[in-house]
Design a protein around this motif. Structure first.
Motif, mmCIF file in Angstrom:
data_model
loop_
_atom_site.group_PDB
_atom_site.id
_atom_site.type_symbol
_atom_site.label_atom_id
_atom_site.label_comp_id
_atom_site.label_asym_id
_atom_site.label_seq_id
_atom_site.Cartn_x
_atom_site.Cartn_y
_atom_site.Cartn_z
ATOM 1 N N LYS A 68 0.839 -1.199 0.000
ATOM 2 C CA LYS A 68 0.000 0.000 0.000
ATOM 3 C C LYS A 68 0.877 1.253 0.000
ATOM 4 C CE LYS A 68 -3.675 2.351 2.534
ATOM 5 N NZ LYS A 68 -4.511 2.368 3.726
ATOM 6 N N ALA A 69 1.948 1.244 0.778
ATOM 7 C CA ALA A 69 2.863 2.391 0.822
ATOM 8 C C ALA A 69 3.582 2.575 -0.519
ATOM 9 C CB ALA A 69 3.873 2.213 1.948
ATOM 10 N N LEU A 70 4.015 1.473 -1.127
ATOM 11 C CA LEU A 70 4.681 1.573 -2.434
ATOM 12 C C LEU A 70 3.737 2.086 -3.515
ATOM 13 C CD1 LEU A 70 6.940 -1.616 -2.687
ATOM 14 C CD2 LEU A 70 7.670 0.755 -2.572
ATOM 15 N N ARG A 71 2.457 1.833 -3.359
ATOM 16 C CA ARG A 71 1.460 2.272 -4.352
ATOM 17 C C ARG A 71 1.109 3.750 -4.197
ATOM 18 N NH1 ARG A 71 -0.245 1.100 -8.632
ATOM 19 N NH2 ARG A 71 -2.308 0.264 -8.555
ATOM 20 N N GLN A 72 1.668 4.415 -3.162
ATOM 21 C CA GLN A 72 1.367 5.831 -2.927
ATOM 22 C C GLN A 72 2.647 6.673 -2.914
ATOM 23 O OE1 GLN A 72 -1.045 6.311 0.598
ATOM 24 N NE2 GLN A 72 -2.183 4.456 0.160
ATOM 25 N N PRO A 73 3.458 6.621 -3.979
ATOM 26 C CA PRO A 73 4.717 7.373 -3.971
ATOM 27 C C PRO A 73 4.517 8.888 -3.918
ATOM 28 C CG PRO A 73 4.242 6.592 -6.171
ATOM 29 C CD PRO A 73 3.224 5.952 -5.253
ATOM 30 N N ILE A 90 2.229 13.514 -11.377
ATOM 31 C CA ILE A 90 2.027 14.169 -12.667
ATOM 32 C C ILE A 90 0.880 13.497 -13.415
ATOM 33 C CG2 ILE A 90 3.047 14.672 -14.924
ATOM 34 C CD1 ILE A 90 5.800 14.609 -13.521
ATOM 35 N N LYS A 91 0.902 12.164 -13.407
ATOM 36 C CA LYS A 91 -0.096 11.423 -14.181
ATOM 37 C C LYS A 91 -0.270 10.030 -13.586
ATOM 38 C CE LYS A 91 -0.887 10.058 -18.992
ATOM 39 N NZ LYS A 91 -0.281 10.037 -20.335
ATOM 40 N N GLU A 92 -1.514 9.547 -13.597
ATOM 41 C CA GLU A 92 -1.811 8.183 -13.166
ATOM 42 C C GLU A 92 -2.753 7.571 -14.191
ATOM 43 O OE1 GLU A 92 -3.454 5.655 -9.329
ATOM 44 O OE2 GLU A 92 -3.457 7.836 -9.249
ATOM 45 N N GLU A 93 -2.342 6.414 -14.712
ATOM 46 C CA GLU A 93 -3.139 5.718 -15.715
ATOM 47 C C GLU A 93 -3.036 4.222 -15.458
ATOM 48 O OE1 GLU A 93 -2.193 6.075 -19.998
ATOM 49 O OE2 GLU A 93 -3.114 8.047 -19.807
ATOM 50 N N GLY A 94 -4.109 3.623 -14.965
ATOM 51 C CA GLY A 94 -4.083 2.183 -14.700
ATOM 52 C C GLY A 94 -2.999 1.804 -13.714
ATOM 53 N N SER A 95 -2.066 0.966 -14.135
ATOM 54 C CA SER A 95 -0.992 0.499 -13.255
ATOM 55 C C SER A 95 0.267 1.349 -13.379
ATOM 56 C CB SER A 95 -0.662 -0.962 -13.585
ATOM 57 O OG SER A 95 -0.148 -1.047 -14.899
ATOM 58 N N LEU A 117 6.652 4.855 -12.754
ATOM 59 C CA LEU A 117 6.485 3.600 -12.022
ATOM 60 C C LEU A 117 5.416 2.749 -12.695
ATOM 61 C CD1 LEU A 117 6.508 5.951 -9.288
ATOM 62 C CD2 LEU A 117 7.702 3.874 -8.712
ATOM 63 N N THR A 118 5.698 1.446 -12.791
ATOM 64 C CA THR A 118 4.736 0.500 -13.350
ATOM 65 C C THR A 118 4.528 -0.599 -12.320
ATOM 66 O OG1 THR A 118 5.546 0.970 -15.574
ATOM 67 C CG2 THR A 118 4.205 -1.019 -15.298
ATOM 68 N N TYR A 119 3.287 -0.807 -11.917
ATOM 69 C CA TYR A 119 2.951 -1.741 -10.843
ATOM 70 C C TYR A 119 2.407 -3.062 -11.373
ATOM 71 C CZ TYR A 119 3.410 2.281 -7.796
ATOM 72 O OH TYR A 119 3.908 3.364 -7.129
ATOM 73 N N ASP A 120 2.812 -4.143 -10.706
ATOM 74 C CA ASP A 120 2.247 -5.472 -10.938
ATOM 75 C C ASP A 120 1.682 -5.907 -9.588
ATOM 76 O OD1 ASP A 120 1.711 -8.200 -11.194
ATOM 77 O OD2 ASP A 120 3.504 -8.603 -12.391
ATOM 78 N N LYS A 125 5.313 -6.339 -7.427
ATOM 79 C CA LYS A 125 6.515 -5.785 -8.051
ATOM 80 C C LYS A 125 6.195 -4.403 -8.600
ATOM 81 C CE LYS A 125 8.351 -10.170 -9.771
ATOM 82 N NZ LYS A 125 8.743 -10.904 -10.980
ATOM 83 N N VAL A 126 7.191 -3.536 -8.568
ATOM 84 C CA VAL A 126 7.059 -2.221 -9.199
ATOM 85 C C VAL A 126 8.373 -1.903 -9.906
ATOM 86 C CG1 VAL A 126 7.671 -0.965 -7.077
ATOM 87 C CG2 VAL A 126 6.459 0.204 -8.896
ATOM 88 N N LYS A 127 8.251 -1.523 -11.168
ATOM 89 C CA LYS A 127 9.413 -1.089 -11.945
ATOM 90 C C LYS A 127 9.500 0.422 -11.846
ATOM 91 C CE LYS A 127 9.412 -4.896 -15.172
ATOM 92 N NZ LYS A 127 9.299 -5.330 -16.552
ATOM 93 N N ILE A 128 10.736 0.920 -11.760
ATOM 94 C CA ILE A 128 10.957 2.362 -11.684
ATOM 95 C C ILE A 128 12.001 2.764 -12.707
ATOM 96 C CG2 ILE A 128 12.607 2.057 -9.784
ATOM 97 C CD1 ILE A 128 11.720 4.898 -8.816
ATOM 98 N N ASN A 129 11.718 3.864 -13.388
ATOM 99 C CA ASN A 129 12.658 4.475 -14.323
ATOM 100 C C ASN A 129 12.640 5.964 -14.042
ATOM 101 O OD1 ASN A 129 13.310 2.120 -16.047
ATOM 102 N ND2 ASN A 129 11.124 2.197 -16.444
#
Length: 177
Positions: A68-73, A90-95, A117-120, A125-129
């Motif tokens: 839950k904390a990782l999903r709220q950066p 800036i933007k949130e779209e789906g995952s 960030l892309t969430y699974d 898992k979360v990918k970050i670039n």
């Protein structure tokens, strides 16, 4: 009919073996990190401008709370004000989420960057670039439940310097941790 029963029996044995193996893996992880501090293990290596990072942390919270904390950066500045001076969604779209961050680590000047960030959710898992900072960071966070109240967080990634700062390697490693 006998062949079908044999196939079903083999399938049941394979599934039982797999479940037993996964149980053993989780128990082994739980023993390994039973008395771990915040950072249980870390490997940070530099090759030219590229840092290769592997960090394992044990968090004394259930996996759902950590996820839950990782999903709220966008709450980073609120939750960890010593490291994050600003965290704007800036933007949130789906995952996927994009954020603008201002980060201050150790006694280094603050750094601004954009993080994608892309969430699974199923795999935790979360990918970050990141971009537009002194480094481009590409990595992945993965969560594993060690017990009902302990979570292993593993980060694997790279950080590529865009600007070489005249800092000792130990200082940069400390900031990356």
């Amino acid at each position: 009919m006998g062949k079908i029963a044999a196939v079903i029996a083999v399938l049941i044995l394979v599934i039982a073996a797999y479940l037993g193996y996964r149980y053993w893996q989780i128990q082994s992880l739980a023993k390994k990190y039973a008395k771990a501090s915040e950072i249980a293990a870390a490997s940070i290596e530099k090759n030219g401008p590229t840092w290769t990072i592997h960090i394992e942390s044990v968090i004394a919270d259930p996996i759902d709370a950590v996820w839950k904390a990782l999903r709220q950066p966008e709450r980073s500045a609120e939750l960890v004000p010593t490291a994050f001076k600003r965290s704007t969604l800036i933007k949130e779209e789906g995952s996927k989420k994009s954020l603008e961050l201002e980060v201050t680590l150790l006694s280094l000047p603050s750094q601004r960057m954009v993080a994608a960030l892309t969430y699974d959710d199923a795999a935790h898992k979360v990918k970050i670039n990141t971009s537009k900072g002194l480094q481009d960071i590409n990595g992945q966070y993965k969560l594993t439940a060690l017990s009902p109240d302990k979570t292993l967080l593993v980060f694997d990634g790279t950080a590529v310097e865009k600007v070489s700062l005249p800092l000792p390697q130990s200082v940069v490693e400390g900031a990356l941790r």
